[in-house]
Scaffold this motif. Structure first.
Motif, mmCIF file in Angstrom:
data_model
loop_
_atom_site.group_PDB
_atom_site.id
_atom_site.type_symbol
_atom_site.label_atom_id
_atom_site.label_comp_id
_atom_site.label_asym_id
_atom_site.label_seq_id
_atom_site.Cartn_x
_atom_site.Cartn_y
_atom_site.Cartn_z
ATOM 1 N N ASP A 42 -5.860 -10.416 8.684
ATOM 2 C CA ASP A 42 -6.783 -10.728 7.607
ATOM 3 C C ASP A 42 -8.179 -10.805 8.189
ATOM 4 O O ASP A 42 -8.518 -11.769 8.869
ATOM 5 C CB ASP A 42 -6.386 -12.056 6.967
ATOM 6 N N MET B 252 0.850 -1.173 0.000
ATOM 7 C CA MET B 252 0.000 0.000 0.000
ATOM 8 C C MET B 252 0.893 1.232 0.000
ATOM 9 O O MET B 252 1.901 1.288 0.680
ATOM 10 C CB MET B 252 -0.924 -0.032 1.227
ATOM 11 N N ALA C 52 -5.331 -3.485 4.681
ATOM 12 C CA ALA C 52 -4.155 -2.951 3.998
ATOM 13 C C ALA C 52 -3.409 -1.945 4.874
ATOM 14 O O ALA C 52 -2.177 -1.946 4.931
ATOM 15 C CB ALA C 52 -4.556 -2.306 2.671
ATOM 16 N N GLU D 28 4.111 -4.433 8.546
ATOM 17 C CA GLU D 28 4.884 -5.244 7.603
ATOM 18 C C GLU D 28 6.344 -5.422 7.997
ATOM 19 O O GLU D 28 6.976 -6.381 7.591
ATOM 20 C CB GLU D 28 4.782 -4.691 6.179
#
Length: 114
Positions: free
Chosen positions: A102, A1, A82, A89
Motif C-alpha cells: 500500500d 485486478m 493493484a 495475492e
C-alpha cells in the motif's frame, strides 16, 4: 485486478526507457515531473519521451496534467499497487505472510516527523 490489465502494465514496463521513466515518476511523488526535466533525466529526446509516456499512460500507470505551459507526468500509485497486489495475492499459499502493499507517497512539501 483483471489479468489482461496486469499484462498490459507489465508489457509497458518491459522496456528500458519506460521502466526508468516510471521509476523516476514513482520517486517524484504525486507532484510529478515536468516533461522536459524527465526527458533530460533520462537523456532521451522529448519526442521519444512522449512515445514512451503514451505507452505507460495506455497501460494506466501514468497520468499527466498541465501546469501553466508545462506538462507534468506522475505515476498512478493506485494502479501500481493493484499490479503489485495482483502479483503477490497468492503469496505463501494465500496466507498473510507480509503486509499488504500500500503506497501512499507524501508530497515533497510534507516533512518527515522523527
Amino acid at each position: 485486478m483483471d489479468s489482461a490489465l496486469v499484462v498490459r502494465a507489465l508489457a509497458a514496463l518491459a522496456q528500458e526507457h519506460r521502466l526508468a521513466a516510471f521509476r523516476l515518476l514513482v520517486q517524484a511523488g504525486p507532484e510529478g515531473i515536468a516533461a522536459g526535466a524527465l526527458a533530460e533525466a533520462l537523456d532521451i529526446a522529448p519526442s521519444s519521451l512522449s512515445f514512451h509516456i503514451a505507452q505507460l499512460a495506455n497501460a494506466g500507470l501514468v497520468g499527466q496534467r498541465r501546469q501553466g505551459r508545462s506538462i507534468l507526468y506522475s505515476a498512478d500509485y493506485g494502479a501500481m499497487a493493484a499490479v503489485m497486489g495482483f502479483l503477490t495475492e497468492n503469496c505463501c499459499g494465500g496466507a498473510a505472510c507480509v503486509p499488504a502493499i500500500d503506497c501512499h507517497p507524501s508530497s515533497s512539501t510534507e516533512k518527515d516527523v522523527a
